[in-house]
Design a protein around this motif. Structure first.
Motif, mmCIF file in Angstrom:
data_model
loop_
_atom_site.group_PDB
_atom_site.id
_atom_site.type_symbol
_atom_site.label_atom_id
_atom_site.label_comp_id
_atom_site.label_asym_id
_atom_site.label_seq_id
_atom_site.Cartn_x
_atom_site.Cartn_y
_atom_site.Cartn_z
ATOM 1 N N ALA A 1 0.821 -1.203 0.000
ATOM 2 C CA ALA A 1 0.000 0.000 0.000
ATOM 3 C C ALA A 1 0.858 1.259 0.000
ATOM 4 O O ALA A 1 0.570 2.227 -0.719
ATOM 5 N N LEU A 2 1.923 1.250 0.784
ATOM 6 C CA LEU A 2 2.793 2.418 0.870
ATOM 7 C C LEU A 2 3.577 2.612 -0.426
ATOM 8 O O LEU A 2 3.707 3.745 -0.919
ATOM 9 N N ALA A 3 4.101 1.515 -0.988
ATOM 10 C CA ALA A 3 4.888 1.620 -2.221
ATOM 11 C C ALA A 3 4.040 2.181 -3.366
ATOM 12 O O ALA A 3 4.505 3.042 -4.125
ATOM 13 N N TYR A 4 2.792 1.692 -3.477
ATOM 14 C CA TYR A 4 1.957 2.236 -4.557
ATOM 15 C C TYR A 4 1.614 3.698 -4.296
ATOM 16 O O TYR A 4 1.556 4.500 -5.227
ATOM 17 N N GLY A 5 1.391 4.071 -3.041
ATOM 18 C CA GLY A 5 1.083 5.459 -2.733
ATOM 19 C C GLY A 5 2.199 6.390 -3.161
ATOM 20 O O GLY A 5 1.958 7.444 -3.772
ATOM 21 N N LEU A 6 3.457 6.019 -2.868
ATOM 22 C CA LEU A 6 4.592 6.837 -3.281
ATOM 23 C C LEU A 6 4.706 6.878 -4.800
ATOM 24 O O LEU A 6 4.987 7.935 -5.395
ATOM 25 N N HIS A 7 4.488 5.737 -5.428
ATOM 26 C CA HIS A 7 4.542 5.649 -6.893
ATOM 27 C C HIS A 7 3.473 6.545 -7.527
ATOM 28 O O HIS A 7 3.756 7.290 -8.473
ATOM 29 N N ALA A 8 2.249 6.483 -6.990
ATOM 30 C CA ALA A 8 1.133 7.241 -7.581
ATOM 31 C C ALA A 8 1.289 8.741 -7.368
ATOM 32 O O ALA A 8 0.905 9.542 -8.230
ATOM 33 N N ILE A 9 1.872 9.150 -6.235
ATOM 34 C CA ILE A 9 1.994 10.581 -5.925
ATOM 35 C C ILE A 9 3.234 11.189 -6.565
ATOM 36 O O ILE A 9 3.164 12.249 -7.203
#
Length: 474
Positions: free
Chosen positions: A300-308
């Motif tokens: 969840a955290l990795a995708y959040g950083l990727h998306a932002i």
């Protein structure tokens, strides 16, 4: 005849049951008075006194539930006369089947005394309120009523049965499953070769995507955003389901395993499928369940950083969880809200360290990412009333929340936002919540048919071999 006997003389239908509610039921679900169909709901005066005491607590979550429950009761009986309140006031609204709801009465249990013909529990100092509530059910039962005490307190249920109450139950209105093993996982493995069992298949084109339309009988339990695969090479994603067909978008396992978020690659198929759901722009909410160490938080955290930071989809990353009721109120801790939440959100710093631990200056990279991604740590207790727009939101440790608490948080999600709900049903620390009555279980079952929500049970302990042994054997 004592005044207690006079109070118990109330009108009721021959088939009508009487449910006496404990305080914890109304705190678990403030709308519980509407959950008993056409039957009679009785609130002992002691319960009102407990709610009145709880509504002023510093614990924002439980005090809010108490206030909502009081307001619900007031809406029903607020304009009724004292006699009508004793007899029972019609609850407005209708049940699921369209029938009228039952009646709500308040029982003044302070009028009960040892002179009553029914055998009552003595009011010991340590258990005074519990015993008074049980006594209300015993007194009503002595009038040849079909009475049931409803409480989420296991010991209180044992006491009530032990002193002669015929019917005692847990509050199961929010129970959506009979066995936690039946909880939707987000994927289904089919036996044999999938295509051998499909006699009729069409190919359709929708929004530049090729879909295979197969009869519903081929995958009878399919729901939107589910993965289905067989023992061979077949792997597909359920785009949607109608009354007769299932629309599948075929994919390959190798393609799923080649995803990459912020340098993180999947280590098993469940993680790969979870990453697919996280990256799907048509999925507004992703629910990830699974054991500790399965990688839910890291994904969840990795995708959040990727998306932002890479895709520029959101303006901020909000990480939230409920502070445990056994802990001190965060208002007594020093610093900002983020600093107050640090003890309960240390797991996210650990996962940031995993993503940036090999950098030349790991702490500098973590601080830089926190600032650029606008990462905010919040307590769910202080998110009520907000509207979270253009945000990527992670709700951690959701297994300890009730359905009412989860609903109040998810309803805060605004435009252009995505929410990810994480939880492990094997680690519930709320004494009134079980895996079957957890808000997380309720959310999984209720949202699995919603086309803009995806669920995934992430199996496999990838944290370490010791963590895997502990989860499986200890």
């Amino acid at each position: 005849m004592s005044s207690g006997a006079e109070v118990s003389k109330v009108a009721s239908l021959p088939s009508q049951k009487t449910f006496v509610l404990d305080t914890n039921v109304l705190l678990h679900d403030p709308t519980a008075i509407t959950a008993f169909a056409e039957h009679r709901v009785v609130i002992p005066m002691t319960v009102l006194e407990e709610l009145d005491h709880i509504k002023d607590r510093r614990d924002k979550a439980v005090s809010r539930e108490a206030r909502i429950a009081i307001n619900m009761i007031d809406k029903v009986v607020g304009k009724a006369s004292p006699q009508e309140i004793k007899d029972g006031v019609q609850i407005p609204g209708t049940a699921v089947d369209g029938s009228d709801l039952g009646v709500l009465a308040i029982y003044p249990d302070q009028v009960l005394s040892d002179e009553d013909t029914s055998k009552l529990l003595s009011e010991t100092l340590d258990h005074q309120n519990d015993n008074r509530i049980i006594n209300v059910a015993l007194r009503l039962q002595s009038d040849n009523r079909n009475v049931c005490l409803v409480t989420k307190d296991i010991n209180m249920r044992l006491k009530a049965k032990g002193c002669g109450l015929n019917n005692v139950e847990d509050y199961n209105h929010d129970k959506v499953l009979d066995d936690i093993d039946l909880l939707a996982s987000g994927y289904e493995e089919l036996q044999g070769d999938f295509w051998e069992g499909v006699s009729d298949v069409d190919t359709v084109r929708e929004h530049d995507v090729t879909l295979h339309r197969v009869p519903l009988e081929a995958v009878p339990d399919a729901y939107p955003k589910q993965f289905v695969y067989d023992e061979n090479e077949f792997m597909a994603f359920v785009e949607r389901v109608d009354q007769e067909h299932v629309y599948l978008r075929c994919d390959s396992r190798d393609n799923l395993m080649n995803r990459n978020f912020w340098g993180l690659k999947p280590r098993n198929h469940e993680q790969a499928m979870a990453m697919h759901l996280l990256a799907d722009d048509n999925v507004d909410m992703t629910v990830l369940t699974g054991p500790a160490g399965s990688g839910k938080t890291l994904l969840a955290l990795a995708y959040g950083l990727h998306a932002i930071l890479e895709e520029k989809k959101y303006s901020k990353l909000i990480v939230a969880r409920s502070t445990p009721p056994i802990a001190e109120d965060i208002g007594f801790l020093p610093g900002t809200e983020e600093e107050k939440m640090a003890p309960w959100l240390a797991a996210f710093d650990d996962n940031l360290e995993i993503l940036h631990g090999t950098d030349e200056s790991a702490q500098g990279s973590m601080d830089y990412v926190k600032e650029r991604a606008n990462i905010q740590f919040k307590s769910l207790n202080f998110m009520r009333g907000r509207s979270l727009n253009n945000s990527y939101i992670i709700i951690d440790e959701a297994q300890g929340l009730t359905q009412f608490q989860l609903k109040s948080v998810i309803s805060r999600v605004g435009a252009d936002s995505k929410i990810v709900v994480l939880g492990n049903l094997a680690q519930i620390d709320n004494k009134y919540i079980t895996p079957l009555t957890s808000g997380l279980t309720y959310l999984v079952e209720r949202c699995k048919g919603y086309e803009h929500a995806g669920i995934m049970h992430v199996n496999g302990i990838v944290r370490s071999r010791l963590a895997r042994f502990a989860e499986e054997n200890l």
